[in-house]
Design an enzyme around this catalytic site. Sequence first.
Site, PDB file in Angstrom:
ATOM      1  N   ASP B  62      24.259  35.589 -26.740  1.00  0.00           N
ATOM      2  CA  ASP B  62      23.316  35.745 -25.506  1.00  0.00           C
ATOM      3  C   ASP B  62      23.945  37.009 -24.529  1.00  0.00           C
ATOM      4  O   ASP B  62      24.863  37.177 -24.760  1.00  0.00           O
ATOM      5  CB  ASP B  62      23.341  34.295 -24.839  1.00  0.00           C
ATOM      6  CG  ASP B  62      22.668  34.385 -23.441  1.00  0.00           C
ATOM      7  OD1 ASP B  62      21.529  34.723 -23.363  1.00  0.00           O
ATOM      8  OD2 ASP B  62      23.386  34.076 -22.438  1.00  0.00           O
ATOM      9  N   ASP B  64      22.908  37.970 -20.481  1.00  0.00           N
ATOM     10  CA  ASP B  64      23.078  37.536 -19.166  1.00  0.00           C
ATOM     11  C   ASP B  64      24.061  36.532 -19.102  1.00  0.00           C
ATOM     12  O   ASP B  64      23.760  35.304 -19.692  1.00  0.00           O
ATOM     13  CB  ASP B  64      21.867  37.422 -18.414  1.00  0.00           C
ATOM     14  CG  ASP B  64      22.046  37.832 -16.970  1.00  0.00           C
ATOM     15  OD1 ASP B  64      23.002  38.437 -16.639  1.00  0.00           O
ATOM     16  OD2 ASP B  64      21.306  37.429 -16.259  1.00  0.00           O
TER      17      ASP B  64
END
Lengths: 337, 337
Positions: B62, B64
């Site tokens: 992932d 952010d």
Amino acid sequence: MESIITPQPHRLVSSGSEHPVQSSTPALAGTSDGGSSPPSHHLSTPEEISSFVDQMDTFIFDCDGVLWLGNDTIKGAPEFLHELVAKGKRIIYVTNNSSKSRKTYVGKFKKLGFPAEPDNIFGSAYAAAYYLKNMLNFPADKKVYVVGMQGIVDELAEMGIQAVGAGDDNAPLQETEFENGTLGPDESIGAVLLGFDSQINYRKYAKAFTYLTANKGKVHFLATNEDRTYPISGSIYPGTGSLLAALIHSVNRRPDAVLGKPSQNMMNTILERFHLDPARTCMVGDRLDTDIAFGKLGKLHTLLVMTGVTSVEERDAKKGPVTAEYWIESVGHLRQR
Amino acid sequence: MESIITPQPHRLVSSGSEHPVQSSTPALAGTSDGGSSPPSHHLSTPEEISSFVDQMDTFIFDCDGVLWLGNDTIKGAPEFLHELVAKGKRIIYVTNNSSKSRKTYVGKFKKLGFPAEPDNIFGSAYAAAYYLKNMLNFPADKKVYVVGMQGIVDELAEMGIQAVGAGDDNAPLQETEFENGTLGPDESIGAVLLGFDSQINYRKYAKAFTYLTANKGKVHFLATNEDRTYPISGSIYPGTGSLLAALIHSVNRRPDAVLGKPSQNMMNTILERFHLDPARTCMVGDRLDTDIAFGKLGKLHTLLVMTGVTSVEERDAKKGPVTAEYWIESVGHLRQR
């Protein structure tokens, strides 16, 4: 409270009415198979109609689908409403449309030939302003952030309540605005009020979200109504309830109050404001799930007209969630001929 | 499939892992009270970290909260990712952000010092385009109506799929447009795809609503993702899932498919496209309910980093719905020093 039953030519009630003075009265008209939804009684003879009208002091009318369809007046409706006024009956118009203020609405009523003053009209924008002022005692130094149109801003102004947002925030969001604090918290906001808004945009959603989440529990969350769709000019579009769904989902919280039909808030406000006797008041509408449910909530008499969205199948459904006490083809059929 | 367990210095598993080759392996690290959510194992020594990395062929990150926070790179993260590349590991970046295409995203990765090519990046816009092309065999003569931004339009174009809406419909609705058929049905529309859209407006909602309801069952209803909120530059705003809630409410129907994390559609597409062996793949994320749940869905190994939204309390909650197999302070802590 006196009984309002007129025993001839038909008893104007159906079994299982929610009205307290009728609760023990058996049905004489229509059929009943003992199901939970008693059949609606058809007002069919001049005598029945006359007796029905005589029993009421006040008629509350839904507008679209009852008095008009878009810009087309329902045949005979203006004439019947003028008859009611001549007989000294009180007329109240109820609408969930929050885009226009009552003052603006008067123009539409008069243009189509209906008797109307602002005080006859009970719109969801006015209901929200009334609720803020009289139920919440909304502080004079706070502002309402409005996701909505001019009707709401006007009604709030009439009550002396400050509003921001609405038309001022119609411009779409620029990408840089995410980052420069334009959408930050504002301590002066005391409520977020959402109504129908054909100029809905991300700026409005982001501001409403920020006010409701930044100052948790201190900012009231109100909506004028929750209609899922918005019928206009023969088409159907997303309604206030759909725009509201986005805000509910983002803040993960239901509104504190929804003011329009069929909410109890609107009914309480109408009953209080006009000092109505429910036993001598009839709600006239074209929708079972909003108008008729709304009337039943206030323990009013209910009359369904077939000029709007309700089909014959829905009207006669024995298992439907809501049944009107009476039904008639149209408001025009109520005229004394 | 071989066992990947390395028995010393700690066994790098926790009890109750969903991974099939580990399902009978008892926990040696951490505590367990027999609850349904086993504790996450902390990768704390250089030997553990080295053993952990050696067991994986592929790391899915992932972005952010894991590699960066807004525009700030997580300390040591680029260096660790370059180490992985040097060791011949495969890196895949997964993001639910649909506003930018993979090509546009490469610029952000390179600017922050991460190794990146478009093929490393798996965004929800690309996932949606891939799904339309490969899973739905979307017809060449139909168009996708996009409520969303340029990233979606670009990814659809790369797949040879026609898109309308998006930037072309950014202008707010004029009142007269309700009535002149601008928002009417369009037989050429074969799908409505909603992603994040900072230019959301009533025109887009009304068009999407009309396409989905006018041609019932014939128009696919897709969304890139369902994130309730959208964190950006230290603030939080309404996310794609909130914008989607309005459309879902108006059409009274869930999307046929949601493509982003944590949906099975995105996992299946990643596994298929990269021919991954789940037993040698680790999902690295900062959110239990999306990233880690997503990794578990694909029966991948899962590593939680504490640089994003998950608190220590949530990480250690015994009754939480999802537990990561491993946790570490940050991606930078995985560097071999």
